[in-house]
Scaffold this motif. Structure first.
Motif, short mmCIF file in Angstrom:
data_model
loop_
_atom_site.label_atom_id
_atom_site.label_comp_id
_atom_site.label_asym_id
_atom_site.label_seq_id
_atom_site.Cartn_x
_atom_site.Cartn_y
_atom_site.Cartn_z
N UNK A 1 44.33 3.40 -14.62
CA UNK A 1 44.58 3.75 -13.21
C UNK A 1 43.49 4.71 -12.72
N UNK A 2 43.01 4.52 -11.53
CA UNK A 2 41.99 5.39 -10.98
C UNK A 2 42.54 6.79 -10.75
N UNK A 3 41.75 7.84 -11.05
CA UNK A 3 42.22 9.19 -10.77
C UNK A 3 42.42 9.41 -9.28
N UNK A 4 43.50 10.12 -8.96
CA UNK A 4 43.82 10.43 -7.57
C UNK A 4 43.99 9.16 -6.73
N UNK A 5 44.45 8.08 -7.32
CA UNK A 5 44.79 6.92 -6.49
C UNK A 5 46.11 7.22 -5.80
N UNK A 6 46.45 6.43 -4.81
CA UNK A 6 47.67 6.70 -4.06
C UNK A 6 48.92 6.39 -4.87
N UNK A 7 48.76 5.78 -6.06
CA UNK A 7 49.91 5.59 -6.95
C UNK A 7 50.25 6.88 -7.70
N UNK A 8 49.27 7.79 -7.81
CA UNK A 8 49.48 9.03 -8.56
C UNK A 8 50.18 10.09 -7.72
N UNK A 9 49.94 10.06 -6.42
CA UNK A 9 50.38 11.14 -5.54
C UNK A 9 51.16 10.55 -4.37
N UNK A 10 52.18 11.27 -3.94
CA UNK A 10 52.91 10.87 -2.74
C UNK A 10 52.81 11.99 -1.71
N UNK A 11 52.75 11.60 -0.44
CA UNK A 11 52.66 12.58 0.63
C UNK A 11 51.29 13.21 0.75
N UNK A 12 50.25 12.37 0.72
CA UNK A 12 48.88 12.89 0.78
C UNK A 12 48.08 12.16 1.85
N UNK A 13 47.09 12.88 2.38
CA UNK A 13 46.11 12.28 3.29
C UNK A 13 44.82 12.08 2.52
N UNK A 14 44.31 10.85 2.52
CA UNK A 14 43.05 10.52 1.86
C UNK A 14 41.96 10.40 2.92
N UNK A 15 40.85 11.13 2.73
CA UNK A 15 39.70 11.03 3.62
C UNK A 15 38.75 10.01 2.99
N UNK A 16 38.72 8.81 3.53
CA UNK A 16 38.04 7.68 2.88
C UNK A 16 36.74 7.33 3.60
N UNK A 17 35.64 7.42 2.86
CA UNK A 17 34.34 7.02 3.41
C UNK A 17 34.20 5.51 3.37
N UNK A 18 33.66 4.94 4.42
CA UNK A 18 33.43 3.50 4.51
C UNK A 18 31.94 3.23 4.69
N UNK A 19 31.47 2.00 4.48
CA UNK A 19 30.04 1.72 4.58
C UNK A 19 29.45 2.03 5.95
N UNK A 20 28.18 2.45 5.96
CA UNK A 20 27.49 2.68 7.22
C UNK A 20 26.65 1.46 7.61
N UNK A 21 26.62 0.47 6.75
CA UNK A 21 25.86 -0.74 7.03
C UNK A 21 26.10 -1.77 5.94
N UNK A 22 25.56 -1.51 4.76
CA UNK A 22 25.67 -2.43 3.64
C UNK A 22 27.09 -2.37 3.06
N UNK A 23 27.82 -3.48 3.13
CA UNK A 23 29.21 -3.50 2.67
C UNK A 23 29.34 -3.31 1.17
N UNK A 24 28.26 -3.52 0.42
CA UNK A 24 28.31 -3.31 -1.02
C UNK A 24 28.42 -1.83 -1.37
N UNK A 29 37.14 2.54 -5.64
CA UNK A 29 38.24 3.49 -5.41
C UNK A 29 38.66 3.48 -3.95
N UNK A 30 37.68 3.49 -3.03
CA UNK A 30 38.01 3.49 -1.60
C UNK A 30 38.81 2.24 -1.24
N UNK A 31 38.36 1.09 -1.76
CA UNK A 31 39.07 -0.17 -1.49
C UNK A 31 40.50 -0.10 -2.02
N UNK A 32 40.67 0.43 -3.24
CA UNK A 32 42.00 0.48 -3.83
C UNK A 32 42.92 1.43 -3.07
N UNK A 33 42.38 2.58 -2.65
CA UNK A 33 43.19 3.53 -1.89
C UNK A 33 43.67 2.91 -0.58
#
Length: 286
Positions: A1-24, A29-33
């Motif tokens: 299991x990924x550390x600090x995934x949303x399965x590990x913690x309940x009641x949390x806000x995740x600040x998730x970075x997304x691509x600025x251009x290249x989708x790769x 971890x971001x995708x799983x969260x």
């Protein structure tokens, strides 16, 4: 299991970075969260829906943007109180970096809610590390003012700033911004403009302000896209500035005591009085 995934913690806000251009650049971890959380707060739900659809992520979306985030903070807090997990995303890159989210995170931290970062793409870091300019110290100014007078006043204030200065600019104002850099600095600063970082037409333009303007005039396509602008004084220009300050101090010290000479030099040069006082003492010692 990924550390600090949303399965590990309940009641949390995740600040998730997304691509600025290249989708790769979208991390596993971001995708799983984003798959795991109960809700996703997006700057523009229509924009974020396209990203989620690309990765086959189904989610309950609601909007958090510049005009509603103060009001939405209580709503997010109530979701966390109920044990729900929420992800915050912006249109591209890392949320809160010249994007909405500060008021929400500030309010949640004040209430001792869990706020967890999921790092990833960030235009200013990506551009700076590839710019060839000093990275040991830098100052990020976000987006600069739209009006030339306010912009020039801001640029003038950066003359006391150490390290590399980084700011964002749009295709519609980049020429005028570089023109104002030239107006304030002449050719005493080195510029690097990173255009369309990680995208198909990614380009880095380097030179003085006047050299960058010539490149724009020669090829209008170089003004298209989103820009990260980076500015740094060259060592030679710093030396010239210090020599001029010493010359002014030297003239004043011929007729005035050190403290008074430093005070007048500070008014003339815009430098700090304490630093000039020490310089004057050193000059007298020499």
């Amino acid at each position: 299991m990924l550390p600090h995934s949303s399965d590990d913690v309940r009641g949390a806000l995740y600040i998730v970075a997304t691509p600025i251009g290249n989708l790769d650049d979208f991390s596993k971890r971001a995708e799983q969260v984003l798959r795991d959380v109960d809700y996703i707060a997006a700057e523009d739900t229509r924009h974020s829906r396209k990203l989620l659809n690309h990765f086959g992520i189904e989610a309950k979306l609601f909007s958090i943007h510049d005009h509603n985030e103060k009001d939405k903070a209580d709503y997010v807090a109530s979701l966390l109180d109920d044990g729900k997990n929420v992800a915050l995303v912006s249109d591209a890159g890392t949320p809160l970096i010249s994007d909405p989210g500060y008021h929400v995170v500030h309010a949640l931290r004040a209430q001792d809610h869990k706020v967890l970062p999921v790092p990833g793409a960030c235009a200013l870091v990506a551009a700076l590390c590839a710019s060839g300019l000093p990275t040991d110290q830098f100052f990020f100014a976000g987006f600069v003012p739209a009006k030339s007078k306010a912009r020039c006043d801001l640029f003038e204030s950066w003359k006391k700033q150490s390290g590399t200065v980084v700011f964002y600019e749009s295709t519609h104002r980049v020429y005028d911004s570089v023109k104002d850099v030239e107006k304030v600095y002449g050719d005493t600063a080195q510029l690097v403009l990173a255009r369309e970082v990680t995208k198909t037409f990614e380009t880095f333009l380097s030179g003085t302000a006047s050299e960058i303007l010539t490149k724009f005039d020669d090829d209008a396509n170089q003004m298209r896209g989103e820009f990260v602008v980076m500015l740094h004084f060259t060592e030679e220009n710093t030396d010239e500035s210090e020599q001029e300050i010493k010359r002014i101090l030297g003239v004043l010290l011929e007729d005035l005591p050190v403290k008074q000479a430093a005070a007048i030099a500070a008014k003339l040069t815009g430098e700090k009085k304490n630093g000039l006082y020490k310089m004057a003492l050193e000059m007298q010692g020499d």
